[in-house]
Every structure is written in C-alpha cells, then in structure tokens.
Design an enzyme around this catalytic site. Structure first.
Site, short mmCIF file in Angstrom:
data_model
loop_
_atom_site.label_atom_id
_atom_site.label_comp_id
_atom_site.label_asym_id
_atom_site.label_seq_id
_atom_site.Cartn_x
_atom_site.Cartn_y
_atom_site.Cartn_z
N ARG A 51 1.00 -1.20 -0.06
CA ARG A 51 -0.05 0.06 0.14
C ARG A 51 0.70 1.12 0.06
NH1 ARG A 51 -3.29 -3.52 1.74
NH2 ARG A 51 -1.31 -4.27 2.58
N THR A 52 1.99 1.20 0.98
CA THR A 52 2.51 2.66 0.93
C THR A 52 3.22 3.03 0.07
OG1 THR A 52 2.71 2.08 3.43
CG2 THR A 52 4.09 3.82 2.46
N LYS A 80 25.19 -3.89 -1.95
CA LYS A 80 26.58 -3.85 -2.24
C LYS A 80 27.40 -3.20 -1.01
CE LYS A 80 26.15 -3.21 -7.11
NZ LYS A 80 26.34 -2.39 -8.47
N ARG A 101 11.61 4.07 3.04
CA ARG A 101 11.24 3.27 4.17
C ARG A 101 12.16 2.26 4.33
NH1 ARG A 101 6.19 -0.95 4.22
NH2 ARG A 101 5.10 1.21 4.95
N HIS A 129 5.49 6.03 11.33
CA HIS A 129 5.04 5.92 10.21
C HIS A 129 4.20 7.22 9.70
CE1 HIS A 129 3.63 3.98 6.37
NE2 HIS A 129 3.38 3.03 6.73
C1 NCD Z 1 1.97 -0.87 8.15
C2 NCD Z 1 3.68 -0.79 8.35
O1 NCD Z 1 4.27 -0.97 7.18
O2 NCD Z 1 3.88 -0.39 9.24
N1 NCD Z 1 1.60 -1.22 6.79
C3 NCD Z 1 1.44 -0.11 5.94
O3 NCD Z 1 2.20 0.61 5.53
N2 NCD Z 1 0.07 -0.05 5.61
C4 NCD Z 1 1.63 -2.17 8.90
C5 NCD Z 1 2.07 -3.12 9.12
O4 NCD Z 1 2.97 -3.69 8.36
O5 NCD Z 1 1.66 -4.07 9.83
#
Ligand code: NCD
Length: 307
Positions: A51-52, A80, A101, A129
């Site tokens: 999703r993100t 690397k 991320r 997040h």
């Molecule tokens: C979350 C995350 O990555 O922290 N997912 C997301 O970005 N919607 C929640 C999760 O992974 O449980």
C-alpha cells in the site's frame, strides 16, 4: 527544506489544510491531473510494502508526475554496502521528492541531512509511520466529521507497531481523546510513548488485555498485525500471532457506529467475515491513502519551490 519524519512535523492547522486539499483532490480529480507534470517521485523501499509504495506511486501518477525507485534492499546498491546517505545524495539529482522506508529507526532522518529534495519517512523500523497516520486521521475525519471526543482502542502489537506510535503521537493533540491500549503484556507500548507522550501530557489511557471487555466502550478500534519481522525469535511470534482475532461475535459487543481501522496488511487478526460489516472501514482507509499522499506531495513540492 521541509521533510516529513513524524506527524508532529505538521501543526494541527497544517494537517487540516492537508485534509482539505485531499478533499478537493478527491472531488476535482481533473483539476490536479497535471499538477506535477515533469516532476519525479523516488520511492526507496528497503523493506516490503504494498500500500505505502503503490499509493505513493499512484499519487504521483495521478498528479501527472513520474516515478522511479526500488522495492527492496536486495535490488538496490544497499546489497553492495552503499549507505543511505550516499544513495539519497545521488537520488537528489534524479528526482524532486523521495519517500523512503527502512528497517532501521532513524534512517530517513539521516537521509534528510544529505538530501537536496524533500524526504518523506514511509516507515522506519518499529518507530514511526507518519503518512499512515495522515491516512488514519483523514479517514477518522471523513467518517466521523471531527477528530476529538473519541475513545480509541489500539489492539495487537503495540510494542513494534510503528503505525500505533505515530497515531498516538498525532492524536494527543486533539481535544478529549481517551485511549484503551489492548495488548498481551509482552507487546505493550514502549515507554517513550506511554511515559513521554501519554503520561507527560495527562492523556487518559488504560492498558488492558481483553478485547471483549474493551469493545463496548470504543468509538474506534484500530487493529494491528503482530510484527513478525521485528521479533527476535519465531517461537515468541507464534505464541503471540493469534492472540486477538476480531470476528462477528466480538463485533456484536461494539457500538453501532464504532469504526474498525487497520493499516493493513491483515494476517489473522480480523476475520474476513467482518469485511461485510458496515463498521469495517479498513479498505476505505487504504483508498484514502492516495488522496492524502497527493496532498502531501503537492504541499512539500510547493514549499520546496519546485512547483
Ligand atoms: C504498516 C507498516 O508498514 O507499518 N503497513 C502499511 O504501511 N500500511 C503496518 C504493518 O505492516 O503491519
């Protein structure tokens, strides 16, 4: 240069502006279809995501912009041994804005000190997040009208769940918020949230183990996945993973207008039979993520003088 590391990087007024912009985008898609023409978003994902990453990419494409990036550390030069700082320094020459991320807490913050473009924290380890929090706040406001006067149950992995940490940080700034923190004793919220945020600000909260007992009191139930990738051993994960399963019978204990949110992905913690319940809002929530990220990209690019 303005970045987004934590939801607190925006004041509540600025967050309302962002949400109003997201509303306008949702209602007038055409008006924004070329807003980022010629601009590029880089998505640098050192950890899995559906999703993100894809909602960031959809957001930039909906704005008429371009996207580039990588979806795992294995497919980037991190494999690397390249540092995040070197990577972002180079990406600043390829893109106008970057979402990153990383499994290490603070890695996106390190990136900001070497970046010539706005950096968005798309999740750093078990820490924060912020764009999930923007999505959560936007969903609460869309479905409840206001953010405030709510009893919010956060359930599951409150120790490693970064979405929970960011959401608590953000929600304590709204009026009359009360939390019920529902977790097994091994997965309670870290002290930098409990003591430094909740207790320090005098926010009412309780820590409980039983989801059934909490259910009738809640305006919002925020379910979370047990964060397998952050456990030190598989045995603990297996013992903990099915601690909470929200099903039809538990939903019968809840108020008629309670909302169920979940950042997704879900594993077993919400049974699929709950998806049909009108109170299940997690797929709407995921959809909202695109509009609020479009608003965020526009806002940060404008502030950087790129638009
Ligand atoms: C979350 C995350 O990555 O922290 N997912 C997301 O970005 N919607 C929640 C999760 O992974 O449980």
């Amino acid at each position: 240069m303005r970045h987004l590391m934590s939801p607190l990087d925006f004041t509540t007024d600025e967050l309302y502006d962002l949400m109003r912009l997201a509303d306008d985008i949702r209602e007038n898609r055409q008006k924004y279809a070329k807003a980022c023409e010629g601009k590029t978003l880089a998505t640098c994902f050192y950890e899995p995501s559906t999703r993100t990453r894809l909602s960031f990419e959809a957001a930039m494409l909906n704005l008429g912009g371009n996207v580039l990036g990588f979806a795992s550390a294995d497919s980037s030069s991190a494999a690397k041994g390249e540092s995040v700082s070197d990577t972002i320094r180079v990406i600043s020459g390829y893109a106008d804005i970057c979402a990153i991320r990383h499994p290490k807490e603070g890695a996106p913050l390190v990136a900001t000190s070497h970046s010539g473009i706005p950096v968005i924290n798309a999740g750093d380890g078990g820490h924060q997040h912020p764009t999930q929090t923007l999505t959560d706040l936007y969903t609460i406001r869309s479905l409840r009208g206001e953010i405030g006067g709510l009893t919010i149950g956060l359930c599951g992995d409150l120790k490693f769940g970064r979405t929970v940490h960011s959401l608590i940080n953000a929600l304590v700034r709204y009026p009359d918020i009360r939390f019920i923190l529902i977790s097994p004793p091994e997965l309670v919220v870290p002290s930098y949230i409990r003591d430094d945020v909740l207790t320090a600000r005098g926010i009412p909260f309780t820590e409980v183990k039983s989801l059934e007992d909490a259910m009738p009191e809640l305006d919002i139930l925020y379910m979370t996945r047990v964060q397998r990738e952050r456990f030190f051993n598989e045995e603990d994960y297996i013992r903990m993973k099915d601690f909470y399963i929200l099903d039809k019978s538990k939903m019968e204990l809840a108020r008629e207008n309670m909302l169920v949110l979940h950042p997704l992905p879900r594993v077993n913690e919400i049974s699929v039979e709950v998806d049909e319940d009108p109170r299940a809002a997690y797929f709407t929530q995921a959809h909202n993520g695109v509009f609020i990220r479009m608003a965020l990209i526009l806002t940060l690019l404008k502030e950087a003088g790129t638009l």
